[in-house]
Write an enzyme that holds these catalytic residues in place. Structure first.
Site, PDB file in Angstrom:
ATOM      1  N   TYR A 184     -49.454   0.126  91.384  1.00  0.00           N
ATOM      2  CA  TYR A 184     -50.799  -0.461  91.269  1.00  0.00           C
ATOM      3  C   TYR A 184     -51.373  -0.573  92.685  1.00  0.00           C
ATOM      4  O   TYR A 184     -51.788  -1.652  93.121  1.00  0.00           O
ATOM      5  CB  TYR A 184     -50.751  -1.853  90.623  1.00  0.00           C
ATOM      6  CG  TYR A 184     -49.990  -1.928  89.329  1.00  0.00           C
ATOM      7  CD1 TYR A 184     -50.653  -1.777  88.105  1.00  0.00           C
ATOM      8  CD2 TYR A 184     -48.610  -2.150  89.305  1.00  0.00           C
ATOM      9  CE1 TYR A 184     -49.953  -1.857  86.908  1.00  0.00           C
ATOM     10  CE2 TYR A 184     -47.917  -2.236  88.116  1.00  0.00           C
ATOM     11  CZ  TYR A 184     -48.584  -2.093  86.922  1.00  0.00           C
ATOM     12  OH  TYR A 184     -47.894  -2.187  85.748  1.00  0.00           O
ATOM     13  N   CYS A 230     -51.806 -11.805  90.344  1.00  0.00           N
ATOM     14  CA  CYS A 230     -53.030 -12.610  90.300  1.00  0.00           C
ATOM     15  C   CYS A 230     -53.036 -13.502  89.059  1.00  0.00           C
ATOM     16  O   CYS A 230     -54.038 -14.137  88.766  1.00  0.00           O
ATOM     17  CB  CYS A 230     -54.269 -11.724  90.352  1.00  0.00           C
ATOM     18  SG  CYS A 230     -54.278 -10.454  89.093  1.00  0.00           S
ATOM     19  N   CYS A 248     -75.276 -18.372  98.504  1.00  0.00           N
ATOM     20  CA  CYS A 248     -74.017 -18.616  97.820  1.00  0.00           C
ATOM     21  C   CYS A 248     -73.053 -19.019  98.917  1.00  0.00           C
ATOM     22  O   CYS A 248     -72.908 -18.303  99.898  1.00  0.00           O
ATOM     23  CB  CYS A 248     -73.518 -17.361  97.103  1.00  0.00           C
ATOM     24  SG  CYS A 248     -71.790 -17.483  96.616  1.00  0.00           S
ATOM     25  N   GLN A 289     -60.227  -5.762  98.614  1.00  0.00           N
ATOM     26  CA  GLN A 289     -60.001  -7.201  98.466  1.00  0.00           C
ATOM     27  C   GLN A 289     -61.209  -7.954  99.019  1.00  0.00           C
ATOM     28  O   GLN A 289     -61.711  -7.604 100.081  1.00  0.00           O
ATOM     29  CB  GLN A 289     -58.747  -7.597  99.239  1.00  0.00           C
ATOM     30  CG  GLN A 289     -57.466  -7.005  98.681  1.00  0.00           C
ATOM     31  CD  GLN A 289     -56.943  -7.773  97.488  1.00  0.00           C
ATOM     32  OE1 GLN A 289     -57.519  -8.773  97.062  1.00  0.00           O
ATOM     33  NE2 GLN A 289     -55.842  -7.303  96.930  1.00  0.00           N
ATOM     34  N   CYS A 335     -74.179 -22.560  88.120  1.00  0.00           N
ATOM     35  CA  CYS A 335     -73.625 -21.230  88.343  1.00  0.00           C
ATOM     36  C   CYS A 335     -72.295 -21.054  87.626  1.00  0.00           C
ATOM     37  O   CYS A 335     -72.090 -20.090  86.897  1.00  0.00           O
ATOM     38  CB  CYS A 335     -73.484 -20.995  89.842  1.00  0.00           C
ATOM     39  SG  CYS A 335     -72.551 -19.545  90.307  1.00  0.00           S
ATOM     40  N   ASP A 344     -48.307  -4.807  92.182  1.00  0.00           N
ATOM     41  CA  ASP A 344     -49.484  -5.677  92.317  1.00  0.00           C
ATOM     42  C   ASP A 344     -50.397  -5.409  91.126  1.00  0.00           C
ATOM     43  O   ASP A 344     -51.490  -4.874  91.277  1.00  0.00           O
ATOM     44  CB  ASP A 344     -50.202  -5.360  93.646  1.00  0.00           C
ATOM     45  CG  ASP A 344     -51.389  -6.290  93.901  1.00  0.00           C
ATOM     46  OD1 ASP A 344     -51.600  -7.231  93.118  1.00  0.00           O
ATOM     47  OD2 ASP A 344     -52.104  -6.050  94.891  1.00  0.00           O
ATOM     48  N   GLU A 370     -51.445   4.671  91.246  1.00  0.00           N
ATOM     49  CA  GLU A 370     -52.663   3.942  90.877  1.00  0.00           C
ATOM     50  C   GLU A 370     -53.378   4.740  89.788  1.00  0.00           C
ATOM     51  O   GLU A 370     -53.414   5.958  89.820  1.00  0.00           O
ATOM     52  CB  GLU A 370     -53.541   3.783  92.145  1.00  0.00           C
ATOM     53  CG  GLU A 370     -55.003   3.519  91.941  1.00  0.00           C
ATOM     54  CD  GLU A 370     -55.322   2.201  91.241  1.00  0.00           C
ATOM     55  OE1 GLU A 370     -54.732   1.164  91.582  1.00  0.00           O
ATOM     56  OE2 GLU A 370     -56.176   2.233  90.327  1.00  0.00           O
TER      57      GLU A 370
HETATM   58  N1  SAH Z   1     -52.635  -3.349  95.612  1.00  0.00           N
HETATM   59  C1  SAH Z   1     -54.050  -3.115  95.674  1.00  0.00           C
HETATM   60  C2  SAH Z   1     -54.779  -3.219  94.343  1.00  0.00           C
HETATM   61  C3  SAH Z   1     -54.351  -4.283  93.399  1.00  0.00           C
HETATM   62  S1  SAH Z   1     -55.449  -4.539  92.039  1.00  0.00           S
HETATM   63  C4  SAH Z   1     -54.683  -3.993  96.720  1.00  0.00           C
HETATM   64  O1  SAH Z   1     -54.096  -4.964  97.149  1.00  0.00           O
HETATM   65  O2  SAH Z   1     -55.799  -3.705  97.151  1.00  0.00           O
HETATM   66  C5  SAH Z   1     -54.585  -3.755  90.716  1.00  0.00           C
HETATM   67  C6  SAH Z   1     -54.778  -2.256  90.680  1.00  0.00           C
HETATM   68  O3  SAH Z   1     -54.052  -1.736  89.559  1.00  0.00           O
HETATM   69  C7  SAH Z   1     -56.205  -1.792  90.484  1.00  0.00           C
HETATM   70  O4  SAH Z   1     -56.518  -0.899  91.521  1.00  0.00           O
HETATM   71  C8  SAH Z   1     -56.199  -1.070  89.123  1.00  0.00           C
HETATM   72  O5  SAH Z   1     -57.057   0.041  89.076  1.00  0.00           O
HETATM   73  C9  SAH Z   1     -54.763  -0.642  89.014  1.00  0.00           C
HETATM   74  N2  SAH Z   1     -54.212  -0.423  87.656  1.00  0.00           N
HETATM   75  C10 SAH Z   1     -54.552  -1.048  86.511  1.00  0.00           C
HETATM   76  N3  SAH Z   1     -53.742  -0.656  85.509  1.00  0.00           N
HETATM   77  C11 SAH Z   1     -52.874   0.248  86.034  1.00  0.00           C
HETATM   78  C12 SAH Z   1     -51.787   0.999  85.503  1.00  0.00           C
HETATM   79  N4  SAH Z   1     -51.451   0.889  84.217  1.00  0.00           N
HETATM   80  N5  SAH Z   1     -51.105   1.811  86.332  1.00  0.00           N
HETATM   81  C13 SAH Z   1     -51.434   1.905  87.650  1.00  0.00           C
HETATM   82  N6  SAH Z   1     -52.461   1.230  88.200  1.00  0.00           N
HETATM   83  C14 SAH Z   1     -53.170   0.403  87.407  1.00  0.00           C
END
Ligand code: SAH
Length: 496
Positions: free
Chosen positions: A353, A450, A163, A324, A81, A423, A374
């Site tokens: 984000y 991440c 899985c 998540q 996998c 984030d 976002e």
């Molecule tokens: N904080 C959230 C999501 C984090 S993932 C949580 O914990 O659930 C990162 C996010 O950034 C995603 O939703 C993605 O769509 C968004 N993203 C990606 N590029 C971006 C940008 N340039 N400006 C704003 N958001 C963005």
């Protein structure tokens, strides 16, 4: 002098480290080898599969001395996998590797000395944590119906119901879908020529806080018609007021290459008898693409979204929502972010984000006002819906790129913040955003990342502009895989 290594050559190497892709790293006379399926501490005979000048890739030919950190992987399919790169390594060692990766990136790329690291937050039970699974469906070369996973780096489907990262009920769901397809002669999708119907089975589950008296839901719904214009709205409103026992809600979504689903009632009957299944959906994707989901969804039976809780908040998760995948660790991650935000109730917070607003809503419970930004409009719709459903009125959301929205609002409206949370996806933050954050001069910056490498790059920039790293906590959101999440608190001032 580096040895001249050729393809198909074999050599004996000791594995001293692991790559970010999960290969074991060993050195043979100055030549670096990335050995698939070898783990740190092994001595192996490796056969070179691809040779470059100073490094190459190899496969494990023979395990000469097994590493003391080796464990028997629970999943018999793990080598084929490739989804769990670290399953053969003890969980303690996985955590140590991830912690070291975060520290070394912050030192090497970020230029920090003496990183104020807290120990990585791991899981008590590091399997069965995922709340989302996507199984490709197809034919094997003998024409049998198969569903499972793609063999690593290929599009060959390996038939597998199990899985070890997913929920145990997934196997039963897959069997039910396959039985329906066989009984009703529904063809799986064929990638090569674009024919057939069923492409993927998407399964999502959530831990919902249900009212202890479940019949309440339907009783209230009947009476709710006047107050709310759609059943969905009514459901949403009353779901979230309920408290009580936790119950798992499961959504099964068939991704199909076309609108029609023959004899859907047969499928529904099979699936709804599985405990927990409350939503049966169809997603239509007629594009010849590797992207799993299309944009169109319809409810075949039950609810259009399931409820998933993190802490005291509940969220609506539909087939297309981002959510998540590890709810247990998400709660710990957000708890850390909240702790680092140091809120007292008077703060203005920008959550950049923000996705569907999960962190924003967590923070809103303790802040004066939260603003979320976002890029995906659908996620912002979800964020607003989730805010309303949790009775949160001090969170406002904006659609757009963080690196455009924030500088524009700063220039036009002179926005400010006490706390900024970011984030970002793997590529980290854009410099246009970081330079505006510096101008906004928040007391605290909470960076949720991440990818330790881009975190380190961005930290370096912020440190160069007067911020100091106060504390770093890695969180293991994805046990058995190479990924690691990090929360980092930065501030200009002496805090705590
Ligand atoms: N904080 C959230 C999501 C984090 S993932 C949580 O914990 O659930 C990162 C996010 O950034 C995603 O939703 C993605 O769509 C968004 N993203 C990606 N590029 C971006 C940008 N340039 N400006 C704003 N958001 C963005």
């Amino acid at each position: 002098m580096i040895v001249d290594m050729r393809k198909n050559e074999s050599c004996t190497v000791e594995i001293v480290d692991m790559s970010f892709q999960g290969e074991g790293i060993g050195k043979f006379e100055g030549y670096t080898l990335f050995v698939k399926d070898a783990v740190v501490g092994d001595v192996v005979r490796a056969k070179v599969t691809k040779a470059k000048k100073s490094y190459g890739y190899a496969r494990l030919e023979e395990l000469l001395v097994p590493s003391p950190y080796r464990v028997e992987p629970p999943c018999p399919q793990h080598r084929r996998c490739g989804g769990c790169q670290l399953q053969a390594l003890s969980y303690e060692k996985q955590l140590e590797l991830k912690e070291n990766k975060v520290r070394s990136d912050l030192e090497r790329i970020g230029g920090l000395i003496d990183v104020p690291m807290r120990p990585i937050v791991g899981m008590k039970e590091p399997l069965r944590y995922r709340n989302k699974a996507q199984y490709p469906v197809g034919h094997d070369k003998d024409g049998n119906l198969v569903a499972g996973f793609y063999a690593g780096r290929t599009h060959t489907i390996i038939d597998s119901e199990e899985c070890y990262l997913g929920q145990t009920v997934n196997g039963e769901i897959l069997r039910a879908v396959k039985a329906y397809m066989q009984e009703c002669h529904v063809q799986p999708y064929d990638e090569q020529n674009g024919t057939g119907l069923v492409r993927h089975v998407l399964i999502r589950s959530g831990n919902a806080k249900k009212a202890s008296d479940e019949t309440e839901t339907s009783v209230c719904l009947e009476g709710a018609g006047a107050e709310y214009s759609t059943v969905e709205e009514a459901e949403m409103a009353l779901h979230l007021k309920s408290t009580g026992v936790n119950a798992t809600e499961i959504m099964v979504c068939l991704v199909t290459n076309g609108n029609k689903l023959p004899q859907a009632d047969v499928l529904i009957k099979k699936l709804r008898s599985i405990p927990g299944v409350v939503s049966i959906m169809q997603n239509v994707n007629c594009e010849r693409t590797n992207v799993i989901l299309g944009t169109q969804v319809r409810t075949l039976w039950g609810k259009p979204a399931i409820r998933a809780s993190i802490g005291s908040l509940q969220f609506f998760v539909s087939p297309l929502s981002f959510f998540q995948v590890n709810p247990v660790q998400t709660e710990k991650l957000y708890g850390k972010a909240l702790e680092y935000a140091g809120l007292t109730g008077n703060e203005t917070v920008w959550d950049l984000y923000c996705g569907i607003g999960t962190i924003s809503l967590f923070l809103a419970q303790k802040a004066k006002q939260v603003y979320g930004v976002e890029i995906v409009p659908q996620a912002i719709e979800d964020a607003k819906r989730n805010a309303a459903a949790n009775d949160i009125s001090n969170a406002e959301f904006f659609v757009g790129k963080a690196e455009e929205v924030v500088p524009r609002k700063y220039a036009e409206e002179g926005i400010s913040a006490d706390v900024v949370v970011v984030d970002p996806p793997r590529k980290g933050c854009d410099e246009a955003l970081l330079s505006t954050i510096i101008k906004m001069a928040p007391t605290r910056i909470v960076y949720v990342s991440c990818d330790p490498a881009t975190l380190a790059r961005d930290v370096k920039y912020l440190v160069g502009n007067g911020y100091e790293v106060k504390e770093v906590t890695p969180v293991d959101m994805f046990p058995m895989t190479v990924h690691v999440e990090t929360v980092c608190l930065m501030s200009k001032e002496v805090i705590r």
